[in-house]
Design an enzyme around this catalytic site. Structure first.
Site, PDB file in Angstrom:
ATOM      1  N   PRO B 208       0.830  -1.209   0.000  1.00 42.93           N
ATOM      2  CA  PRO B 208       0.000   0.000   0.000  1.00 42.93           C
ATOM      3  C   PRO B 208       0.870   1.267   0.000  1.00 42.93           C
ATOM      4  O   PRO B 208       1.914   1.310   0.643  1.00 42.93           O
ATOM      5  CB  PRO B 208      -0.780  -0.111   1.318  1.00 42.93           C
ATOM      6  CG  PRO B 208      -0.503  -1.445   1.882  1.00 42.93           C
ATOM      7  CD  PRO B 208       0.642  -2.043   1.170  1.00 42.93           C
ATOM      8  N   MET B 209       0.419   2.244  -0.733  1.00 41.72           N
ATOM      9  CA  MET B 209       1.176   3.497  -0.879  1.00 41.72           C
ATOM     10  C   MET B 209       1.431   4.163   0.472  1.00 41.72           C
ATOM     11  O   MET B 209       2.508   4.693   0.711  1.00 41.72           O
ATOM     12  CB  MET B 209       0.365   4.423  -1.793  1.00 41.72           C
ATOM     13  CG  MET B 209       1.194   5.280  -2.711  1.00 41.72           C
ATOM     14  SD  MET B 209       2.532   4.396  -3.503  1.00 41.72           S
ATOM     15  CE  MET B 209       3.568   5.778  -3.878  1.00 41.72           C
ATOM     16  N   CYS B 210       0.435   4.123   1.368  1.00 45.14           N
ATOM     17  CA  CYS B 210       0.625   4.831   2.638  1.00 45.14           C
ATOM     18  C   CYS B 210       1.716   4.170   3.473  1.00 45.14           C
ATOM     19  O   CYS B 210       2.455   4.841   4.186  1.00 45.14           O
ATOM     20  CB  CYS B 210      -0.689   4.939   3.407  1.00 45.14           C
ATOM     21  SG  CYS B 210      -1.438   3.351   3.765  1.00 45.14           S
ATOM     22  N   THR B 211       1.821   2.843   3.360  1.00 56.58           N
ATOM     23  CA  THR B 211       2.894   2.157   4.076  1.00 56.58           C
ATOM     24  C   THR B 211       4.253   2.586   3.530  1.00 56.58           C
ATOM     25  O   THR B 211       5.179   2.897   4.287  1.00 56.58           O
ATOM     26  CB  THR B 211       2.750   0.626   3.918  1.00 56.58           C
ATOM     27  OG1 THR B 211       1.502   0.229   4.451  1.00 56.58           O
ATOM     28  CG2 THR B 211       3.871  -0.104   4.623  1.00 56.58           C
ATOM     29  N   GLU B 214       4.645   6.392   4.544  1.00 57.02           N
ATOM     30  CA  GLU B 214       4.608   6.860   5.931  1.00 57.02           C
ATOM     31  C   GLU B 214       5.094   5.876   6.979  1.00 57.02           C
ATOM     32  O   GLU B 214       5.718   6.283   7.957  1.00 57.02           O
ATOM     33  CB  GLU B 214       3.172   7.285   6.287  1.00 57.02           C
ATOM     34  CG  GLU B 214       2.782   8.601   5.650  1.00 57.02           C
ATOM     35  CD  GLU B 214       1.273   8.716   5.476  1.00 57.02           C
ATOM     36  OE1 GLU B 214       0.548   8.090   6.274  1.00 57.02           O
ATOM     37  OE2 GLU B 214       0.848   9.395   4.521  1.00 57.02           O
TER      38      GLU B 214
END
Ligand SMILES: [Zn+2]
Lengths: 521, 430
Positions: B208-211, B214
């Site tokens: 996932p992009m957020c992982t 961030e």
């Protein structure tokens, strides 16, 4: 770096597997397509040394089935030509050939000769020859792969009395070992002291599920006489308590993960049954040296006696978490794993002293790999060939006779064809005129064989299989040889690298229907 | 040229061709002519000269096929050498198809192998019609989808709607990953097809992009960050050349820095290569057995000496050996092979844009164009030609019906570069 020609396979068996492969010495007995194709698939990934033992001369007919002969080589030693054209595939591999009768080496039980090899691959041997080689294999602890083909039917028989494997790499088994049900001290302390109520929403939704589960289980046990949730209702009730801990269950992936992974806590065994069986083997207590594997198992047994559980693997799967939470948690597991490894190492040194062994046999990396896999160790024992013929293990195969589509029909046909070969010193149906009487002779063997294999009386054998195997007779089809060469090389890699689980012990490919199956009578 | 003693060389085929069998199709009659057909008439096309392709070419030459064509646009890389056995170190950089063809011709005298270095999309139906059987040993999905759809579009139907067998080109498709593989026979419009099974293929590993942005936890997250976030920021218009050691090293260094700042261990160059190139492990033995199963089917299809596989053979060798052979059924809603699909009901309030996005997602299309069959009006196409159609995307399906673009019950023709033919979606607007 990128110039490593083995890159694509190192991603499967790693540097350790590659090293074992590069040190292995393989003997091929007889070099039809099945044999040369198996060697090809071992030479390409970089096996150390090959030897081809064959007394035949290259014929025109070989050109139509075997890729490792040329038109110019007709009349020359098949052992020499195939060895040369095979080793040319990879400069890392060395080879030798012996242009002599394999039967001589086999019948003489020439142990001095056979003991120089790691693994033997043998094609088209008779039952009697296979029997002798199995004895030789037992004496030397060798792995053996026998290949035969009858037209569209391919037959592979693996034999190694006992095969130990540390890295079984089951696709469905994780290496993770989270100890949720019985957390070790440092882990439990960290989890229980982890303060969630004061966290901001990002951190709350990124608290690792490990912490959530340990907290929830602790609370549950306090309310239930120290017992884990055991039945369906209790497990459901337990999951409900996790939902309650969430601030917004629909948005907090970590709480969802906690519920999905709760089974890891429910199904945890401090020492799984399969591992206990290995520990119960007399070799685990023996004062003698058997192999590196049993030395490690012996240390593992002592470790369990002292600590009541297996060493922690130190592997933590990815999970929803902040970087900090995850890394902190990972450190706790890794520290414990390291501590456990040190204990194992001490035990090994102590036991080696007691056994009078001078040297420390293991690198730290070996012990690390062993501890990481302590939950997945495997020991495979295979039925001896003579045993299979005389007194087969009917436990699994008898059930096959209830399945009309089972390839067991071919297993029966192969056994009859080989029995025919033993009696007549030729394949059934070598000429068209022989077919009818040969089919009759083989068919007469079926009822007794079925009884031996534990077939139910209601089972009706389809004799078309006997007819078909006589149709194929001694035809060698390249595709069937190539298929056996692929399966054979996979199994050889498993035996040599001691990674992955070998098949136990007979594989039949039915090219007439493109079906295949493993049997273990 | 000296005459070849083909009868003696291929003597092992005699028992198959000259003897009766209970396991052969009804069409089969033992006949000496089968050899002649195989040697002199059968034309086979091999797509891909890589791990599977090398094996397939060898297996064909040793099964009696003597007129073989191979297509592959790739050149030889050093990491091919652990399994692509027709290539040597000196061949690195040369075209796979040409080196493979030359090797087979040299080793197997009298066998003709024609090599093409084009993309398969460079050839039309007339080219593919020449062959009796086509074997694909490809590792990419796009090419297989394209070929599958083309072969389906070549089938003609009789008055009863039955496929004319003379226009059905058997496609044998093989694939491997590590110790696993599969071989299957696709009889266009008669069996399930490649498109039908697309959804059952494993999805690529993605994070996932957020992982990645961030909360990195694994070395892989840091490598992805360097690759998909830092690279475009730093290099703007330059794409990563995955074969360039400089580019890969840049990503490796950035990933290492990021990992260090988060105390994450384990970023290595080896892993960086694996993640960025999405490397699938490949070994000689699996390629060998899958190719052998494929070519064995080709031999059966060409001579009827035994029945063909029905129709999917799956092999898993990691833990013992587990295999399964089963008929992969047609998907009733397959865009490529379903003959008459049920209309799908579409809400009138749905925007064309939403409808198109759903199609794109469901059928893994790259940039579909849409035309209404009843009115022959273009609902949407991309690019400069389609400038005017862009506004349609914001219209609802009901509005499109009102303005005469579309009938209430209609067939929407879908075109996309992933598939060489027009796919049809039956809709009913409510
Ligand atoms: Zn389809």
């Amino acid at each position: 770096m990128t110039d490593n020609k083995y890159d694509r396979q190192l991603r499967l068996w790693g540097a350790d597997g590659q090293k074992r492969l590069s040190e292995a010495s393989i003997l091929l007995i007889n070099a039809p397509a099945a044999g040369t194709e198996t060697l090809k698939n071992l030479i390409l990934p970089g096996v150390g040394f090959i030897t081809v033992l064959d007394d035949k001369l290259v014929e025109e007919r070989d050109l139509g089935t075997n890729f490792f002969v040329t038109k110019d080589s007709i009349g020359k030693s098949r052992a020499e030509i195939t060895m040369e054209l095979l080793t040319e595939l990879n400069e890392d591999v060395k080879g030798a050939h012996i242009h002599e009768s394999p039967s001589k080496y086999i019948n003489e039980k020439n142990l001095e000769f056979f003991k120089q090899f790691t693994l033997i691959i043998a094609c088209d041997l008779t039952d009697a020859e296979i029997d002798i080689l199995c004895d030789i294999g037992d004496e030397l602890g060798l792995g053996l792969i026998f290949l035969r083909s009858y037209g569209m039917i391919g037959y592979l028989r693996l034999y190694k009395k006992e095969h130990a494997c540390i890295q079984s790499k089951h696709a469905d088994k994780e290496l993770d070992d989270l100890r949720l049900a019985e957390p070790f001290e440092e882990l439990e302390k960290y989890a229980l002291e982890f303060e969630m109520s004061s966290l901001g929403s990002l951190e709350h939704g990124h608290t690792p599920y490990v912490i959530i589960l340990i907290k929830a289980l602790h609370k549950w046990k306090e309310a239930h006489d120290g017992k884990m949730p055991s039945n369906f209702e209790e497990k459901d009730a337990f999951k409900a308590t996790i939902k309650e801990m969430a601030r917004d269950f629909s948005k907090e992936a970590n709480f969802n993960e906690a519920i999905e992974n709760a089974y890891k806590a429910f199904s945890y065994e401090s020492v799984p049954y399969e591992i206990q069986q290995i520990l119960d083997n007399p070799k685990a207590d023996s004062k003698e040296f058997h192999s590196n594997f049993w030395t490690l198992v012996s240390a593992l047994k002592q470790f369990i006696a002292e600590n009541g559980c297996l060493p922690v693997s130190g592997k933590v799967p990815d999970m929803t978490a902040t970087s900090d939470f995850y890394i902190t948690l990972q450190k706790i597991y890794q520290e414990k794993a390291k501590e456990d490894r040190e204990k194992i190492k001490e035990i090994i040194t102590k036991q080696a002293d007691e056994k009078g062994l001078m040297e420390m046999l293991f690198e730290d990396e070996d012990i690390k790999v062993f501890c990481e896999n302590a939950r997945n160790l495997e020991v495979t024992r295979m039925e001896n060939y003579k045993q299979e013929l005389e007194n087969p293990n009917t436990e699994d195969i008898s059930a096959e006779f209830f399945d009309p589509d089972s390839s067991v029909q071919w297993y029966v046909a192969v056994r009859c064809a080989e029995a025919f070969r033993t009696t007549n010193s030729r394949y059934p149906g070598e000429t068209k005129e022989q077919i009818e009487s040969d089919v009759a002779e083989m068919s007469a063997l079926v009822p007794d064989l079925l009884k031996k294999l534990g077939a139910d009386e209601s089972f009706e054998y389809n004799y078309d299989h006997i007819h078909e195997i006589a149709r194929y007779s001694n035809s060698t089809l390249h595709n069937i040889g190539a298929l056996l060469g692929g399966v054979g090389a996979q199994e050889a890699v498993k035996l040599i690298t001691e990674q992955y689980t070998p098949l136990n012990h007979t594989y039949i490919f039915d090219g007439a229907h493109c079906k295949s199956q493993v049997f273990n009578p | 040229m000296e005459t070849e003693n083909l009868d003696e060389r291929y003597r092992d085929l005699d028992n198959l061709f000259l003897r009766d069998s209970k396991f052969a199709p009804e069409l089969f009659a033992p006949n000496d002519a089968l050899k002649t057909i195989l040697f002199d008439a059968a034309k086979v096309l091999v797509i891909g000269a890589g791990g599977l392709g090398c094996e397939i070419l060898k297996d064909l030459a040793l099964s009696g096929f003597r007129d073989i064509t191979v297509i592959d646009m790739d050149t030889i890389d050093v990491t091919n050498l652990n399994r692509q056995f027709l290539f040597r170190k000196k061949d690195v950089g040369k075209h796979k198809s040409e080196v493979a063809a030359a090797f087979i011709e040299e080793r197997c005298s009298g066998v003709k192998v024609t090599a093409h270095t084009n993309m398969i999309q460079d050839f039309d139906a007339d080219f593919y019609r020449e062959f009796h059987v086509i074997i694909a040993g490809l590792d990419n999905i796009e090419a297989r989808r394209w070929l599958n759809a083309l072969l389906h579009s070549m089938v003609e139907f009789d008055d009863d709607g039955k496929p004319d067998i003379a226009t059905v080109k058997p496609l044998i498709d093989g694939g491997t990953e590590g110790f696993r593989g599969q071989a299957r026979l696709i009889m266009p419009h008669m069996s399930g097809c490649f498109e039908c099974t697309l959804s059952s293929l494993p999805k690529q590993n993605s994070y996932p992009m957020c992982t990645i942005a961030e909360t990195p936890r694994l070395p892989e997250h840091c490598i992805q960050h360097a690759y998909v976030i830092q690279w475009p920021e730093h290099f703007k218009d330059k794409k990563v050349d995955k074969d360039s050691p400089d580019d890969m090293n840049w990503i490796f260094e950035r990933a290492k820095e990021r990992a260090e700042s988060y105390n994450i261990e384990g970023v290595t160059y080896f892993l960086t290569m694996g993640v960025v190139k999405n490397i699938i492990p490949a070994i000689a033995s699996t390629n060998a057995l899958v190719s052998a199963a494929c070519v064995n089917e080709a031999l059966k299809v060409a001579t009827f000496c035994n029945k063909s596989v029905d129709n999917y053979f799956m092999f898993m060798g990691q833990t013992s050996v587990y295999t399964s052979t089963f008929p992969f059924e047609k998907d009733e809603n397959c865009l490529v092979c379903a003959s008459q699909r049920e209309s799908q009901t579409v809400a009138g309030s749905k925007l064309l844009k939403e409808f198109r996005d759903e199609l794109q997602e469901k059928f893994t299309l790259s940039n579909p164009g849409l035309t209404a069959e009843s009115t022959n009006k273009t609902l949407y196409i991309s690019g400069p030609l389609g400038k005017k159609t862009k506004q349609n995307l914001e219209l609802s399906m009901a509005q499109l019906v009102e303005s005469g673009f579309l009938d209430k019950q209609d067939i929407i023709q879908v075109t996309d570069k992933a598939i060489p033919t027009v796919m049809k979606v039956y809709v009913k607007i409510e």
